[in-house]
Design a protein around this motif. Structure first.
Motif, mmCIF file in Angstrom:
data_model
loop_
_atom_site.group_PDB
_atom_site.id
_atom_site.type_symbol
_atom_site.label_atom_id
_atom_site.label_comp_id
_atom_site.label_asym_id
_atom_site.label_seq_id
_atom_site.Cartn_x
_atom_site.Cartn_y
_atom_site.Cartn_z
ATOM 1 N N GLY A 36 11.403 -19.642 27.570
ATOM 2 C CA GLY A 36 11.948 -18.550 28.457
ATOM 3 C C GLY A 36 10.872 -17.854 29.098
ATOM 4 O O GLY A 36 9.962 -18.144 28.852
ATOM 5 N N SER A 37 11.359 -16.928 30.066
ATOM 6 C CA SER A 37 10.549 -16.242 30.678
ATOM 7 C C SER A 37 9.330 -15.350 29.947
ATOM 8 O O SER A 37 8.502 -15.045 30.364
ATOM 9 N N LEU A 38 9.721 -15.182 28.687
ATOM 10 C CA LEU A 38 8.737 -14.387 27.798
ATOM 11 C C LEU A 38 8.041 -15.032 26.761
ATOM 12 O O LEU A 38 7.575 -14.370 25.854
ATOM 13 N N ALA A 39 8.150 -16.318 26.949
ATOM 14 C CA ALA A 39 7.442 -17.164 26.078
ATOM 15 C C ALA A 39 6.198 -16.836 25.779
ATOM 16 O O ALA A 39 5.453 -16.885 24.550
ATOM 17 N N LYS A 122 12.649 -22.765 0.291
ATOM 18 C CA LYS A 122 12.386 -22.788 1.704
ATOM 19 C C LYS A 122 13.384 -22.555 2.549
ATOM 20 O O LYS A 122 13.201 -21.788 3.716
ATOM 21 N N GLY A 123 14.575 -23.211 2.446
ATOM 22 C CA GLY A 123 15.734 -22.732 3.376
ATOM 23 C C GLY A 123 15.919 -21.577 3.384
ATOM 24 O O GLY A 123 16.116 -20.937 4.443
ATOM 25 N N TRP A 124 15.998 -20.675 2.232
ATOM 26 C CA TRP A 124 16.509 -19.205 2.276
ATOM 27 C C TRP A 124 15.217 -18.487 2.778
ATOM 28 O O TRP A 124 15.708 -17.584 3.767
ATOM 29 N N ALA A 125 13.803 -18.870 2.805
ATOM 30 C CA ALA A 125 12.775 -17.953 3.437
ATOM 31 C C ALA A 125 12.707 -18.268 4.980
ATOM 32 O O ALA A 125 12.598 -17.305 5.741
ATOM 33 N N VAL A 126 12.934 -19.466 5.342
ATOM 34 C CA VAL A 126 13.014 -19.862 6.793
ATOM 35 C C VAL A 126 13.966 -19.201 7.551
ATOM 36 O O VAL A 126 13.719 -18.603 8.613
ATOM 37 N N GLU A 127 15.233 -19.301 6.817
ATOM 38 C CA GLU A 127 16.293 -18.667 7.554
ATOM 39 C C GLU A 127 16.257 -17.088 7.792
ATOM 40 O O GLU A 127 16.564 -16.523 8.746
ATOM 41 N N ARG A 128 15.775 -16.593 6.673
ATOM 42 C CA ARG A 128 15.410 -15.203 6.638
ATOM 43 C C ARG A 128 14.441 -14.783 7.691
ATOM 44 O O ARG A 128 14.423 -13.799 8.517
ATOM 45 N N ALA A 129 13.463 -15.566 7.849
ATOM 46 C CA ALA A 129 12.094 -15.175 8.674
ATOM 47 C C ALA A 129 12.681 -15.516 9.972
ATOM 48 O O ALA A 129 12.043 -14.652 10.970
ATOM 49 N N SER A 130 13.565 -16.412 10.396
ATOM 50 C CA SER A 130 14.211 -16.607 11.684
ATOM 51 C C SER A 130 14.837 -15.538 12.343
ATOM 52 O O SER A 130 14.826 -15.317 13.658
ATOM 53 N N ASN A 131 15.277 -14.491 11.460
ATOM 54 C CA ASN A 131 15.868 -13.044 12.146
ATOM 55 C C ASN A 131 14.649 -12.376 12.957
ATOM 56 O O ASN A 131 15.008 -11.594 13.768
ATOM 57 N N ARG A 132 13.523 -12.709 12.571
ATOM 58 C CA ARG A 132 12.183 -12.029 13.516
ATOM 59 C C ARG A 132 12.376 -12.455 14.727
ATOM 60 O O ARG A 132 11.901 -11.712 15.738
ATOM 61 N N LEU A 133 12.466 -13.686 14.724
ATOM 62 C CA LEU A 133 12.829 -14.302 16.351
ATOM 63 C C LEU A 133 13.852 -13.760 16.839
ATOM 64 O O LEU A 133 13.678 -13.676 18.169
ATOM 65 N N ALA A 134 14.858 -13.529 16.391
ATOM 66 C CA ALA A 134 16.194 -13.164 17.048
ATOM 67 C C ALA A 134 16.195 -11.911 17.592
ATOM 68 O O ALA A 134 16.938 -11.361 18.508
ATOM 69 N N GLU A 135 14.986 -11.060 17.229
ATOM 70 C CA GLU A 135 14.756 -9.764 17.812
ATOM 71 C C GLU A 135 14.398 -9.733 19.224
ATOM 72 O O GLU A 135 14.539 -8.698 19.932
ATOM 73 N N VAL A 136 13.867 -11.009 19.778
ATOM 74 C CA VAL A 136 13.428 -11.178 20.959
ATOM 75 C C VAL A 136 14.651 -11.997 21.522
ATOM 76 O O VAL A 136 14.662 -13.346 21.813
ATOM 77 N N ALA A 137 15.692 -11.333 21.815
ATOM 78 C CA ALA A 137 17.011 -12.160 22.012
ATOM 79 C C ALA A 137 17.053 -12.836 23.391
ATOM 80 O O ALA A 137 17.948 -13.652 23.828
#
Length: 271
Positions: A36-39, A122-137
């Motif tokens: 995306g444009s903010l990559a 691993k699955g729990w941690a990666v899913e939880r960490a992905s919420n950081r990415l979702a903040e740049v929506a």
């Protein structure tokens, strides 16, 4: 294992900007792809760095290979579960949930009695960490942790997730289109016979080389993939334990066997 590629854009000359990162964390390569444009923005980089920081902290606490981790100290009897941090007790509760969900096919207690939550962490941690990415929506994201994938695509433009051929790790056996959700895989190709049947205490074996599961939550998909592999020929029934999950099994002869909804897109999370 899964590999990730951007789906072809209808107009390649107007292809959105992309940026990727990769680091070795938790003993495996963790890659992030932004589209995306903010990559190339500082916001994107800060979000990714927070993902890596969170995963490094999870590794510090939960790695069974670090003598100072909470898991190692529990194993040596140096502290009880009640004496650990809240996050360790949360994971212990999640492991109990996973055991109940799968009817005991997933169990964090190994046959030697050692508590090792690695199969869930691993699955729990990666899913939880992905919420950081979702903040740049306003960016599309794909987070790949050693073949387990979380996809976030607010644009609606999918990523293509390739399913690795367990007989040839340089080859993709098939691929699916993902706009959101997760894909997890379990098998013996990468790490050998590291999975065991909690009922017998023996290594899991059978006529399947890998089981991949897709659905709303990476944590759940990862747990179901492990349990399905342990279940052997009955693996499709395991996926009925949670709504919205589909699977693909690759047999020892290389043939692919998918549940009816394997190619149906999934959205949201069930946690």
């Amino acid at each position: 294992m899964s590999t990730v590629h951007s789906a072809p854009d209808p107009s390649p000359q107007h292809r959105p900007a992309r940026r990727s990162w990769v680091e070795q964390v938790m003993g495996l390569p963790v890659s992030v792809l932004a589209r995306g444009s903010l990559a190339h923005s500082s916001r994107a980089d800060e979000a990714v760095q927070s993902v890596y920081a969170e995963l490094r902290e999870v590794d510090r606490v939960f790695s069974p290979y670090r003598p100072d981790s909470a898991v190692s100290r529990l194993g040596r009897g140096e502290l009880s579960l009640a004496q650990t941090d809240q996050v360790v007790r949360e994971v212990a509760d999640r492991c109990s949930w996973a055991r109940d969900l799968t009817g005991g096919l997933f169990d964090a207690t190994r046959p030697d009695g050692y508590w090792d939550p690695s199969g869930l962490v691993k699955g729990w941690a990666v899913e939880r960490a992905s919420n950081r990415l979702a903040e740049v929506a306003d960016l599309d994201w794909c987070l790949n942790a050693g073949g387990d994938v979380v996809v976030l695509c607010p644009s609606g433009q999918p990523f293509t997730v390739g399913i690795q051929d367990p007989r040839d790790q340089g080859r993709v056996a098939t691929a699916i289109s993902c706009r959101s959700g997760a894909v997890a895989a379990s098998g013996t190709a990468a790490r050998g016979a590291h999975l065991y049947d909690p009922g017998s205490g023996r290594p899991a074996s059978g006529s399947w080389l890998s089981i991949s599961v897709r659905g709303p939550s990476l944590e759940t998909a990862d747990v179901l993939a492990t349990a399905a592999f342990v279940a052997g020929d009955g693996w499709p029934e395991v996926l009925h334990a949670a709504p919205g999950y589909a699977g693909l099994g690759i047999a020892t002869d290389g043939t692919l066997h998918a549940t009816a909804d394997w190619t149906v897109p999934t959205d949201g999370a069930d946690r």
